[in-house]
Design an enzyme around this catalytic site. Structure first.
Site, PDB file in Angstrom:
ATOM      1  N   LYS A   1      -0.827   5.460  -4.580  1.00 12.90           N
ATOM      2  CA  LYS A   1      -1.795   6.384  -5.189  1.00 12.90           C
ATOM      3  C   LYS A   1      -3.067   6.475  -4.355  1.00 12.90           C
ATOM      4  O   LYS A   1      -3.634   7.546  -4.197  1.00 12.90           O
ATOM      5  CB  LYS A   1      -2.193   5.917  -6.600  1.00 12.90           C
ATOM      6  CG  LYS A   1      -1.102   6.041  -7.613  1.00 12.90           C
ATOM      7  CD  LYS A   1      -1.561   5.578  -8.981  1.00 12.90           C
ATOM      8  CE  LYS A   1      -1.934   4.122  -9.043  1.00 12.90           C
ATOM      9  NZ  LYS A   1      -0.837   3.190  -8.774  1.00 12.90           N
TER      10      LYS A   1
ATOM     11  N   VAL B   1       4.758  10.487   4.562  1.00 10.84           N
ATOM     12  CA  VAL B   1       5.740   9.989   5.530  1.00 10.84           C
ATOM     13  C   VAL B   1       5.184   8.860   6.400  1.00 10.84           C
ATOM     14  O   VAL B   1       5.759   8.515   7.432  1.00 10.84           O
ATOM     15  CB  VAL B   1       6.276  11.146   6.408  1.00 10.84           C
ATOM     16  CG1 VAL B   1       7.122  12.092   5.573  1.00 10.84           C
ATOM     17  CG2 VAL B   1       5.129  11.913   7.085  1.00 10.84           C
ATOM     18  N   GLY B   2       4.062   8.279   5.979  1.00 11.62           N
ATOM     19  CA  GLY B   2       3.466   7.168   6.709  1.00 11.62           C
ATOM     20  C   GLY B   2       2.159   6.793   6.050  1.00 11.62           C
ATOM     21  O   GLY B   2       1.645   7.556   5.222  1.00 11.62           O
TER      22      GLY B   2
ATOM     23  N   ASP C   1       9.268   7.471   4.840  1.00  5.39           N
ATOM     24  CA  ASP C   1       9.548   6.880   6.154  1.00  5.39           C
ATOM     25  C   ASP C   1      10.229   5.513   6.050  1.00  5.39           C
ATOM     26  O   ASP C   1      10.975   5.121   6.942  1.00  5.39           O
ATOM     27  CB  ASP C   1       8.242   6.734   6.953  1.00  5.39           C
ATOM     28  CG  ASP C   1       7.181   5.961   6.176  1.00  5.39           C
ATOM     29  OD1 ASP C   1       6.823   6.412   5.072  1.00  5.39           O
ATOM     30  OD2 ASP C   1       6.725   4.905   6.658  1.00  5.39           O
TER      31      ASP C   1
ATOM     32  N   ASP D   1       1.523   0.607  -7.580  1.00  2.42           N
ATOM     33  CA  ASP D   1       1.672   0.454  -6.123  1.00  2.42           C
ATOM     34  C   ASP D   1       2.475   1.591  -5.504  1.00  2.42           C
ATOM     35  O   ASP D   1       3.183   1.394  -4.516  1.00  2.42           O
ATOM     36  CB  ASP D   1       2.360  -0.888  -5.766  1.00  2.42           C
ATOM     37  CG  ASP D   1       1.710  -2.065  -6.464  1.00  2.42           C
ATOM     38  OD1 ASP D   1       0.483  -2.141  -6.443  1.00  2.42           O
ATOM     39  OD2 ASP D   1       2.450  -2.889  -7.035  1.00  2.42           O
TER      40      ASP D   1
ATOM     41  N   GLN E   1      -2.367   1.252 -11.801  1.00  4.05           N
ATOM     42  CA  GLN E   1      -1.023   0.803 -12.206  1.00  4.05           C
ATOM     43  C   GLN E   1      -0.059   1.997 -12.334  1.00  4.05           C
ATOM     44  O   GLN E   1      -0.246   2.982 -11.655  1.00  4.05           O
ATOM     45  CB  GLN E   1      -1.072   0.004 -13.518  1.00  4.05           C
ATOM     46  CG  GLN E   1      -1.726  -1.368 -13.379  1.00  4.05           C
ATOM     47  CD  GLN E   1      -3.201  -1.340 -13.629  1.00  4.05           C
ATOM     48  OE1 GLN E   1      -3.687  -0.564 -14.406  1.00  4.05           O
ATOM     49  NE2 GLN E   1      -3.926  -2.210 -12.966  1.00  4.05           N
TER      50      GLN E   1
ATOM     51  N   LYS F   1      -3.727   6.432  -1.211  1.00  2.00           N
ATOM     52  CA  LYS F   1      -3.714   7.393  -0.111  1.00  2.00           C
ATOM     53  C   LYS F   1      -3.782   8.836  -0.614  1.00  2.00           C
ATOM     54  O   LYS F   1      -4.521   9.657  -0.062  1.00  2.00           O
ATOM     55  CB  LYS F   1      -2.430   7.195   0.722  1.00  2.00           C
ATOM     56  CG  LYS F   1      -2.289   8.260   1.787  1.00  2.00           C
ATOM     57  CD  LYS F   1      -1.013   8.168   2.571  1.00  2.00           C
ATOM     58  CE  LYS F   1      -0.750   9.550   3.136  1.00  2.00           C
ATOM     59  NZ  LYS F   1       0.372   9.590   4.063  1.00  2.00           N
TER      60      LYS F   1
ATOM     61  N   GLY G   1      -5.368  -2.585  -6.916  1.00  5.07           N
ATOM     62  CA  GLY G   1      -5.841  -2.716  -5.547  1.00  5.07           C
ATOM     63  C   GLY G   1      -5.417  -1.484  -4.795  1.00  5.07           C
ATOM     64  O   GLY G   1      -4.234  -1.188  -4.714  1.00  5.07           O
ATOM     65  N   HIS G   2      -6.365  -0.712  -4.328  1.00  7.75           N
ATOM     66  CA  HIS G   2      -6.016   0.486  -3.590  1.00  7.75           C
ATOM     67  C   HIS G   2      -6.228   0.234  -2.112  1.00  7.75           C
ATOM     68  O   HIS G   2      -7.333  -0.051  -1.687  1.00  7.75           O
ATOM     69  CB  HIS G   2      -6.872   1.671  -4.034  1.00  7.75           C
ATOM     70  CG  HIS G   2      -6.483   2.148  -5.402  1.00  7.75           C
ATOM     71  ND1 HIS G   2      -5.213   2.557  -5.696  1.00  7.75           N
ATOM     72  CD2 HIS G   2      -7.197   2.262  -6.526  1.00  7.75           C
ATOM     73  CE1 HIS G   2      -5.160   2.917  -6.957  1.00  7.75           C
ATOM     74  NE2 HIS G   2      -6.351   2.740  -7.490  1.00  7.75           N
ATOM     75  N   THR G   3      -5.149   0.332  -1.364  1.00 11.38           N
ATOM     76  CA  THR G   3      -5.247   0.112   0.073  1.00 11.38           C
ATOM     77  C   THR G   3      -5.323   1.459   0.769  1.00 11.38           C
ATOM     78  O   THR G   3      -4.455   2.303   0.570  1.00 11.38           O
ATOM     79  CB  THR G   3      -3.987  -0.616   0.588  1.00 11.38           C
ATOM     80  OG1 THR G   3      -3.694  -1.673  -0.309  1.00 11.38           O
ATOM     81  CG2 THR G   3      -4.182  -1.149   1.980  1.00 11.38           C
TER      82      THR G   3
ATOM     83  N   PRO H   1       4.874 -11.028  -3.184  1.00  5.26           N
ATOM     84  CA  PRO H   1       5.970 -10.149  -2.772  1.00  5.26           C
ATOM     85  C   PRO H   1       6.399  -9.281  -3.954  1.00  5.26           C
ATOM     86  O   PRO H   1       6.477  -9.768  -5.079  1.00  5.26           O
ATOM     87  CB  PRO H   1       7.102 -11.094  -2.369  1.00  5.26           C
ATOM     88  CG  PRO H   1       6.647 -12.473  -2.669  1.00  5.26           C
ATOM     89  CD  PRO H   1       5.242 -12.448  -3.148  1.00  5.26           C
TER      90      PRO H   1
HETATM   91  P1  GDP Z   1      -1.577   2.097  -4.861  1.00  5.41           P
HETATM   92  O1  GDP Z   1      -2.215   1.034  -5.658  1.00  5.41           O
HETATM   93  O2  GDP Z   1      -0.660   2.955  -5.676  1.00  5.41           O
HETATM   94  O3  GDP Z   1      -2.514   2.874  -3.996  1.00  5.41           O
HETATM   95  O4  GDP Z   1      -0.602   1.379  -3.893  1.00  5.41           O
HETATM   96  P2  GDP Z   1      -0.928   0.352  -2.736  1.00  5.41           P
HETATM   97  O5  GDP Z   1      -2.352   0.076  -2.579  1.00  5.41           O
HETATM   98  O6  GDP Z   1      -0.028  -0.782  -2.920  1.00  5.41           O
HETATM   99  O7  GDP Z   1      -0.550   1.223  -1.505  1.00  5.41           O
HETATM  100  C1  GDP Z   1       0.657   1.236  -1.039  1.00  5.41           C
HETATM  101  C2  GDP Z   1       0.724   0.760   0.396  1.00  5.41           C
HETATM  102  O8  GDP Z   1       1.577   1.645   1.043  1.00  5.41           O
HETATM  103  C3  GDP Z   1      -0.550   0.751   1.188  1.00  5.41           C
HETATM  104  O9  GDP Z   1      -0.493  -0.311   2.124  1.00  5.41           O
HETATM  105  C4  GDP Z   1      -0.526   2.112   1.907  1.00  5.41           C
HETATM  106  O10 GDP Z   1      -1.220   2.115   3.125  1.00  5.41           O
HETATM  107  C5  GDP Z   1       0.930   2.265   2.135  1.00  5.41           C
HETATM  108  N1  GDP Z   1       1.413   3.645   2.122  1.00  5.41           N
HETATM  109  C6  GDP Z   1       1.013   4.691   1.348  1.00  5.41           C
HETATM  110  N2  GDP Z   1       1.771   5.772   1.605  1.00  5.41           N
HETATM  111  C7  GDP Z   1       2.672   5.398   2.561  1.00  5.41           C
HETATM  112  C8  GDP Z   1       3.750   6.069   3.228  1.00  5.41           C
HETATM  113  O11 GDP Z   1       4.061   7.232   2.999  1.00  5.41           O
HETATM  114  N3  GDP Z   1       4.467   5.324   4.124  1.00  5.41           N
HETATM  115  C9  GDP Z   1       4.210   4.020   4.406  1.00  5.41           C
HETATM  116  N4  GDP Z   1       4.965   3.383   5.294  1.00  5.41           N
HETATM  117  N5  GDP Z   1       3.197   3.371   3.796  1.00  5.41           N
HETATM  118  C10 GDP Z   1       2.453   4.043   2.885  1.00  5.41           C
END
Ligand code: GDP
Length: 424
Positions: free
Chosen positions: A16, A409-410, A330, A13, A221, A18, A40-42, A301
């Site tokens: 990755k 940063v977001g 951020d 999480d 992961q 993004k 889960g990649h958001t 959570p």
């Molecule tokens: P992944 O599995 O490593 O891609 O992690 P997640 O899917 O849990 O993604 C992390 C969450 O953080 C997602 O909701 C993204 O949109 C969000 N996110 C990624 N980079 C940033 C960032 O730089 N700042 C903020 N505030 N949110 C971010």
């Protein structure tokens, strides 16, 4: 030409999705090499949230081929759903998605076993997506492979075998063994949708490489959840580190040019297991809310804590990281004082790396840095960041011993500072 591996440097999480999405724009193939729908990649694209569990994060771009490699365990129902989602967005042209014949299939029987175990005394906090039992069947050499989808009779026989093999465990856990016919029917119902995308991904990737194309290997992961290098037994059931990128894709170690590790500016962990820098109470809750730290797959959570440098150093070593992408900077805006765990104390000794056993007994050694109040999301270069944010990043680079080539940063694609191009 570059073959780039991206791995999580913490407990997953790390954001990755993004970073992969950003780098996938310039890739010819994006490859998942391990895990399954437990990841889960958001992605946030133009303000809209899209979550993928199986197809690589590059799926939202028109260019890269999306490869599901041999190291994966694939839930056919989830794959059918994601293919439909891609089709609906006009992103599923022929040859766009390639699924390895060697990848394994997750069935209802695996779901059942995973769920029952997680209700029992030996629960480890899995996502209950059947991943662990599927990898067990793979190692036991009785697993179902994607190639079996083209041979329904053989598939039915194999399903009958594995349902029988799991019967004693299911009964011991107080469950009702599933009907082999129903389990096989559910898998075969997906075959027509999946088979047009099935092939020899190893051969395809080597051809692309030989042709000078860019390949991005996308880890799921994070390092501390790796079966060998993580906090066993609170780990996932596959190799999520850079070595797993080779075994799970069929590319050799000398074919990898660069390894990018993703780390948040703090730490989170889902599920049970040791977490030295965990923040309890109101501080942890504030960070969880500020960072939206709830699981993309399960909504659980996440446990939150300060950045852990011993963990980052371990990730740098076992993955051979060439650089870091540092995300969610951020989220730290507005905190008076920031803490960095620079080392641990264990049995009266200071150590710089996580011990292979006994992580639950370490005491973190913290260094304090002043925080910043400014919003950093508009920053597009390091110079635009507040001085304290810059100092924080520089101190992390120094302590981890590797540069941060990307700062996030977001959540939006645009909210990124690129200092070095990983494709360079
Ligand atoms: P992944 O599995 O490593 O891609 O992690 P997640 O899917 O849990 O993604 C992390 C969450 O953080 C997602 O909701 C993204 O949109 C969000 N996110 C990624 N980079 C940033 C960032 O730089 N700042 C903020 N505030 N949110 C971010």
């Amino acid at each position: 030409m570059t073959t780039l591996v991206i791995v999580g440097a913490q407990w997953g999480d790390e954001g990755k999705g993004k970073i992969v999405d950003r780098l996938a724009e310039e890739a010819d193939a994006v490859v998942r090499f391990g895990g399954g729908a437990n990841a889960g990649h958001t992605l946030v694209v133009g303000g809209e949230k899209v979550v993928f569990h199986l197809v690589p994060s590059g799926a939202l771009h028109a260019r890269p081929r999306c490869v599901l490699g041999p190291g994966m365990v694939i839930d056919p129902k989830v794959l059918v759903k994601e293919l439909a989602e891609m089709r609906a967005r006009g992103l599923l042209s022929e040859g766009r998605v390639l699924v390895s014949e060697r990848a394994h299939l997750v069935t209802e029987a695996h779901f059942l076993v995973d769920g029952l175990r997680e209700q029992g005394p030996n629960a480890i906090g899995t996502t209950k997506r059947g991943i662990g039992p599927t990898y067990q069947d793979r190692a036991a050499r009785r697993g179902l492979r994607v190639a079996d989808l083209a041979h329904p009779d053989l598939l039915r026989e194999k399903v009958a075998g594995l349902v029988e093999a799991w019967r004693p465990s299911v009964e011991a856990l107080g469950g009702e063994p599933p009907s082999a016919i129903q389990v096989a029917d559910a898998v075969l119902a997906c075959a027509d949708e999946i088979l047009p995308f099935v092939g020899d991904t190893t051969d395809a990737l080597h051809r692309m490489r030989e042709d000078g194309q860019r390949i991005l290997l996308e880890g799921a992961q994070g390092t501390m959840l790796d079966l060998d290098h993580g906090t066993y037994p609170f780990v996932t059931s596959s190799s999520v580190t850079a070595g797993g990128a080779c075994t799970g894709s069929g590319l050799g170690p000398t074919h990898i040019d660069r390894v990018l590790g993703i780390s948040k500016a703090y730490t989170t962990r889902v599920g049970d297991g040791p977490f030295p820098t965990e923040m309890h109470g109101a501080d942890g809750e504030a960070l969880r809310q500020a960072g939206g730290e709830f699981g993309a797959t399960t909504g659980r959570p996440r446990r939150c804590g300060w950045l852990d440098l011993p963990v980052l150093r371990h990730a740098a070593r076992v993955n051979g990281l060439s650089e870091l992408a540092f995300t969610k900077l951020d989220v730290l805006s507005g905190m008076d004082t920031l803490k960095l765990c620079v080392a641990y104390e264990l049995d009266g000794r200071r150590i710089e790396h996580p011990p292979s056993v006994g992580l639950e007994r370490v005491t973190p050694v913290f260094e304090e840095l002043p925080g910043w109040t400014e919003d950093v999301t508009a920053g597009r270069s390091v110079e635009e960041l507040p001085a304290n944010a810059r100092a924080y990043v520089e101190r992390v680079e120094q302590l981890a011993g590797i540069p941060a080539s990307i700062l996030s940063v977001g959540p939006d694609r645009a909210e990124t500072i690129e200092r070095l191009d990983p494709w360079r």
